[in-house]
Write an enzyme that holds these catalytic residues in place. Structure first.
Site, PDB file in Angstrom:
ATOM      1  N   LYS A 160       0.837  -1.211   0.000  1.00  0.00           N
ATOM      2  CA  LYS A 160       0.000   0.000   0.000  1.00  0.00           C
ATOM      3  C   LYS A 160       0.867   1.255   0.000  1.00  0.00           C
ATOM      4  CE  LYS A 160      -2.684   2.716   3.328  1.00  0.00           C
ATOM      5  NZ  LYS A 160      -3.748   3.275   2.461  1.00  0.00           N
ATOM      6  N   CYS A 173      -6.913  -0.474   2.719  1.00  0.00           N
ATOM      7  CA  CYS A 173      -6.935  -1.571   3.691  1.00  0.00           C
ATOM      8  C   CYS A 173      -7.799  -1.171   4.879  1.00  0.00           C
ATOM      9  CB  CYS A 173      -5.526  -1.907   4.176  1.00  0.00           C
ATOM     10  SG  CYS A 173      -4.420  -2.459   2.861  1.00  0.00           S
ATOM     11  N   TRP A 179     -18.635  -5.688   8.417  1.00  0.00           N
ATOM     12  CA  TRP A 179     -17.252  -5.232   8.347  1.00  0.00           C
ATOM     13  C   TRP A 179     -16.506  -5.469   9.658  1.00  0.00           C
ATOM     14  CZ3 TRP A 179     -17.819  -0.014   5.224  1.00  0.00           C
ATOM     15  CH2 TRP A 179     -18.127  -0.335   3.896  1.00  0.00           C
ATOM     16  N   GLU A 188     -23.567  -6.996   0.845  1.00  0.00           N
ATOM     17  CA  GLU A 188     -22.326  -7.756   0.873  1.00  0.00           C
ATOM     18  C   GLU A 188     -22.507  -9.206   1.318  1.00  0.00           C
ATOM     19  OE1 GLU A 188     -18.474  -7.229   3.577  1.00  0.00           O
ATOM     20  OE2 GLU A 188     -18.827  -5.601   2.177  1.00  0.00           O
ATOM     21  N   HIS A 248     -13.222   7.295  -5.848  1.00  0.00           N
ATOM     22  CA  HIS A 248     -12.108   6.361  -5.731  1.00  0.00           C
ATOM     23  C   HIS A 248     -11.055   6.586  -6.808  1.00  0.00           C
ATOM     24  CE1 HIS A 248     -15.308   4.454  -3.401  1.00  0.00           C
ATOM     25  NE2 HIS A 248     -14.345   3.932  -2.697  1.00  0.00           N
TER      26      HIS A 248
END
Length: 757
Positions: free
Chosen positions: A18, A517, A562, A606, A696
């Site tokens: 990252k 992340c 999450w 999800e 994004h």
């Protein structure tokens, strides 16, 4: 008995990939330096897997951004608008993933969607009628050779041809079946090249086989693999499935000439039944996913050994593995210095799951496994309950009835009351919640954590940032404001820190997409609200402006999805416990003068079961009520918003409308606003704000681009129900991108407002 995994986390134990990638994006390091970091991560991960005793180690599970995007580049399925920019191969790849805006041109990124039932996002391949699918790249061969140089003959991993074609988005008249022959030829050549390099096994991932399949789907799958398997060039081909079972195509799967079939025995409810009922093909290796690749709790050896014993009644040729790639769990417990040993002993991250596979292999081969030290230690871990329960919370959840999930008056009447109260202009503008988390914000948070500044100093800094954010929004001209969420490290972890029943990790990072992340908190016990979570900051922000200030909360289903959930109670019970805590916060915000409250359910879809037959009884019948319970007690003049991002909503749009929110904002820009047709077809009653630009991507959308999107919306959404907003929160963007983007958004909204008034 041998062992394997489907894939390993690729971000590095401390998110090295990252940080290196972001430095590359900022032009602080070269492509060679980025590749050097990537290779160090691969070598490190290879060494861990080798030392664990893993028999089949994967390669090509590494990616700079996304494995599906890697496959698109491997097969030459890259839209011309990216390849024509004249960028390097790596920068062309990143342009497709993130968009590009510079001296070479201006292009938006490819669409992004959730990867089946996970929080990972994949880049959607785009195929038009001129696309020619053929082997084009060298990544699987390069990474196989790289591992071979280190003394490890790996099992190359590639997204399978069927799943690739099913996930792709078709921009012309051609469909998946029109590219089947090209894809089969490309994969045949892939096998040939890997065979020439010395590969013994090749893993082709086909998770689409665990979804509902039509007769046409099964025919497409068969036609592709009959061609691929006609000449395997001497390599053994493993078809790997995960996230469910293959009940629709089990017989056809077994009839094809695969050398190995990978099945999921964690999420695959019917996997064991399928083998029990139909048997397993002789001469084919069963790759059995028995260690959970999605959650962090230690495997229960007794239960797993029972599954293995049943499987051995049908075949002795078994390879033990994980239920899915370990991409979905953190790298290693070694960096968790703050968790106590009593807590850590219950957890297994990716590296520890390798140890679990080694121990399970030993136990299977042992004459008396129940007498081994590994089994005894594991059995003690799973005996009794580690939970100190909250009886009051349990009783409250158990007593919930229909009236607790119903808000009165009904939507239409509330809508009139709210329009009269807020008197917002046509096409009201707002943002989704967060504003850029700058280096200054992160530095102050770290300073507080390290004790370098006091709590009072930290709170003073947050007030300063909120005041700046409110002033900026008023200057830009937004209609409904937010406080910026500078106090929040994460939209789930922050709330978990304010709830009893959660514990928090230090380095349990998991990739969500690209360089993003997350660090999911762990549900350790029964959940209750320990204290007000957001009231102070929202109340302070509202005191700075006469415009409406949105209170910003994360919804119960998203907090659950999450987090790493408990496995000793149902997801429904956990969701209702969290919902009760969020409901208390909603009512507290309302009592403190916050008249618009957004309860984000970004992850609602999800965990929707992959099979339609399971949608309601296994999920929606409790997920929708959990959200409704959160807001059912507020006054009619209080406006409830919610937000959903990067999912496919079309097939559950009526359930979303049934959430009974007053306003809902959607991710929509990367999917070219395709959700608009669905909203119109279903007479969607909730006021709606489809995102008009992609946050994004680092590119700044022009006023005209946003205006075009708004006008497209107006063809399908009534003007009095349309809100104008970005796709998602602005946390990951820089101020230099955010301000001009929002200025263009407001300017576009004003022009369309004038044209329609």
């Amino acid at each position: 008995m041998k062992t394997t995994i489907i894939g390993y986390p690729r971000i590095g134990d401390l998110r090295e990939l990252k940080f290196a990638s972001e430095k590359y994006f900022r032009k602080e390091i070269t492509a060679d330096e980025l590749e050097r970091t990537a290779k160090e991560i691969r070598q490190h991960d290879l060494a861990i897997q080798k030392s664990s005793g893993l028999d089949y180690i994967p390669s090509n599970d590494f990616s700079y951004y996304d494995g599906v995007l890697d496959t698109a580049f491997l097969l030459g399925a890259v839209p011309e608008r990216y390849t024509s920019l004249g960028l390097s191969e790596l920068d062309t790849y990143f342009a497709a993933a993130r968009g590009y805006q510079g001296d070479k041109g201006d292009v938006r990124a490819l669409a992004m969607k959730k990867w089946f039932n996970t929080n990972y996002h994949y880049i959607v391949p785009e195929i038009d009628d001129e696309t020619e699918i053929k082997l084009n790249g060298s990544k699987p061969f390069d990474l196989f050779s790289e591992a071979l140089e280190s003394g490890v003959k790996t099992k190359p991993v590639i997204i399978g041809a069927y799943t690739f074609l099913k996930l792709a988005r078709y921009k012309g008249s051609k469909k998946a079946e029109d590219f089947a022959e090209q894809a089969a030829k490309a994969y045949t050549e892939l096998l040939e090249k890997l065979a020439a390099l010395g590969a013994e096994w090749v893993q082709l991932d086909e998770p689409s086989l665990v979804t509902d399949m039509t007769a046409e789907d099964i025919s497409l799958f068969k036609s592709i693999y009959e061609k691929i398997l006609a000449d395997k060039h001497g390599v053994k081909v493993l078809v790997q499935t995960y996230f469910g079972d293959v009940r629709d195509c089990y017989s056809e799967l077994c009839a094809l000439d695969f050398d190995g079939i990978g099945l999921d025995f964690v999420e695959g409810k019917e996997s064991l039944n399928l083998i029990s009922k139909y048997g397993f093909p002789t001469g084919t290796v069963l790759f059995a996913g028995v260690v959970n690749g999605k959650n962090i709790w230690r495997n229960n050896y007794a239960g797993t050994l029972d599954i293995i014993a049943k499987l051995r009644g049908f075949t002795d040729d078994i390879v033990l593995g994980t239920s899915c790639s370990l991409l979905h769990v953190p790298c290693t417990l070694d960096n968790e210095s703050k968790l106590s040993a009593d807590i850590k002993k219950h957890f297994a991250y990716a590296a520890e799951k390798l140890t679990e596979l080694a121990e399970l292999k030993k136990l299977v081969l042992a004459e008396k496994p129940e007498e081994t030290a590994e089994f005894v230690r594991n059995a003690a871990l799973h005996s009794g309950s580690r939970i100190e329960g909250n009886e009051a919370v349990r009783q409250k959840v158990a007593s919930l009835g229909e009236k607790d999930f119903t808000r009165l008056p009904e939507f239409a009447e509330r809508e009139k009351i709210q329009k009269e109260r807020f008197k917002l202009p046509l096409f009201p503008t707002t943002t989704i919640g967060s504003f850029p988390q700058t280096k200054e914000v992160k530095a102050n948070r770290a300073a507080r954590r390290k004790g370098e500044i006091t709590q009072a100093e930290y709170e003073q800094f947050i007030e300063k940032k909120i005041a700046e954010c409110v002033s900026l929004q008023e200057e830009i001209g937004l209609d409904v404001l937010v406080h910026g969420e500078y106090e929040r490290n994460d939209m789930v972890e922050y709330f978990g820190e304010c709830l009893d029943g959660y514990i928090f990790t230090e380095k349990a990072w998991v990739q969500s997409y690209g360089t993003r992340c997350v660090k999911p908190p762990v549900i350790w016990g029964d959940i209750s609200r320990a204290r007000p979570m957001t009231v102070r900051w929202s109340k302070y922000a509202q005191s700075l402006t006469n415009k409406p200030m949105k209170g910003m909360l994360t919804g119960p289903v998203t907090i659950l999805n999450w987090s790493f959930p408990r496995e000793d109670i149902t997801l429904k019970e956990s969701a209702f416990q969290i919902a009760h805590a969020i409901r208390e916060e909603v009512l507290d915000l309302e009592a403190n003068g916050i008249s618009i409250i957004q309860v984000d359910e970004a992850a609602l879809r999800e965990k929707l079961p992959l099979r339609r037959a399971d949608w309601h009884k296994d999920y929606l019948d409790w997920a929708i009520p959990a959200f409704r319970y959160v807001h059912s007690g507020v006054k009619p003049q209080t406006q409830i918003h919610t937000h959903m991002c990067y999912s496919e909503f079309a097939d559950i749009i009526k359930d979303i409308d049934d959430m009974d929110a007053d306003v809902i904002t959607f991710e929509a820009s990367r999917s070219d606003l395709t959700i608009l047709d669905v909203l119109k077809e279903n007479s969607f009653r909730t006021e709606v704000g489809p995102g008009v630009y992609d946050i994004h991507s680092p590119r700044v959308p022009s006023k005209d681009e946003i205006k075009t999107a708004v006008n497209k919306m107006l063809g399908r959404i009534s003007a009095d129900k349309l809100w104008i907003n970005p796709d998602c929160g602005l946390k990951t963007r820089g101020t230099e991108e955010t301000v001009p983007s929002l200025e263009n958004l407001v300017a576009a909204a004003k022009e369309v407002r004038n044209e329609n008034s």
